[in-house]
Design a protein around this motif. Structure first.
Motif, PDB file in Angstrom:
ATOM      1  N   GLY A 169      -2.716   0.013  -4.203  1.00 23.84           N
ATOM      2  CA  GLY A 169      -2.828  -1.218  -3.438  1.00 23.84           C
ATOM      3  C   GLY A 169      -3.909  -1.737  -3.129  1.00 23.84           C
ATOM      4  O   GLY A 169      -5.138  -1.088  -3.827  1.00 23.84           O
ATOM      5  N   VAL A 211       0.842  -1.163  -0.178  1.00 27.92           N
ATOM      6  CA  VAL A 211       0.022  -0.104   0.009  1.00 27.92           C
ATOM      7  C   VAL A 211       0.806   1.260   0.046  1.00 27.92           C
ATOM      8  O   VAL A 211       1.790   1.393   0.847  1.00 27.92           O
ATOM      9  CB  VAL A 211      -1.004   0.080   1.006  1.00 27.92           C
ATOM     10  N   THR A 239      -4.109   6.540  -3.225  1.00 24.93           N
ATOM     11  CA  THR A 239      -3.740   5.198  -2.889  1.00 24.93           C
ATOM     12  C   THR A 239      -3.622   4.101  -3.818  1.00 24.93           C
ATOM     13  O   THR A 239      -4.732   4.272  -4.644  1.00 24.93           O
ATOM     14  CB  THR A 239      -4.684   4.869  -1.752  1.00 24.93           C
TER      15      THR A 239
END
Length: 125
Positions: free
Chosen positions: A25, A1, A23
Motif C-alpha cells: 500500500g 494497506v 507493508t
C-alpha cells in the motif's frame, strides 16, 4: 494497506530471531510501525515501535537492550531483531501501522489502524 508479519519460530533461550513486517500500500514519511505481543489470557503488550519512518525507536523496558528495529525502505519492511531471547518472550507477535500516532501514545493498541496477522515466537528453556 496490508501488513504481513513473518519470521517467528522455535528457538532456545539465549538465541535470536528476526521478525519481518512487510507493508503493501501507500508509503508515508510519517508512518510508524509498532510491534506488540500477546500470550493467551493476557492483554496485548507493546514491544517497540519504529516511530515516523525511523526518526526514532522506542522499546518496552522488558526488551530494551535485547531487541532492535531496522527498516528497508525499498522493501517497505520493518525488522524486529530479537536477541538474548527468554522463555517469557514467548508470544504471538503482531506488527501494526499508524500514520497519526503521537510519541506519547506509541504503546497503545488504539493508536494503530492497521494490523498484521501475527507470528508465533516460542522460546524454550
Amino acid at each position: 494497506v496490508q501488513l504481513q508479519a513473518s519470521g517467528g519460530g522455535l528457538v532456545q533461550a539465549g538465541g535470536s530471531l528476526r521478525l519481518s513486517c512487510a507493508t503493501s500500500g501507500r508509503s508515508s514519511r510519517t508512518v510508524s510501525t509498532g510491534w506488540f505481543r500477546q500470550v493467551p489470557g493476557k492483554e496485548r503488550e507493546f514491544v517497540g515501535v519504529d516511530f515516523r519512518s525511523g526518526s526514532t525507536t522506542v522499546f518496552a523496558d522488558s526488551v530494551k537492550g535485547r531487541f532492535t528495529l531496522s527498516r528497508d525502505k525499498a522493501k517497505n519492511t520493518v525488522y524486529l531483531q530479537m536477541n538474548s531471547l527468554k522463555p517469557e518472550d514467548t508470544a504471538v507477535y503482531y506488527c501494526a501501522r499508524s500514520e497519526t500516532v503521537i510519541y506519547s501514545s506509541v504503546n497503545r493498541e488504539s493508536s494503530y489502524a492497521y494490523w498484521g496477522q501475527g507470528t508465533q515466537v516460542t522460546v524454550s528453556s
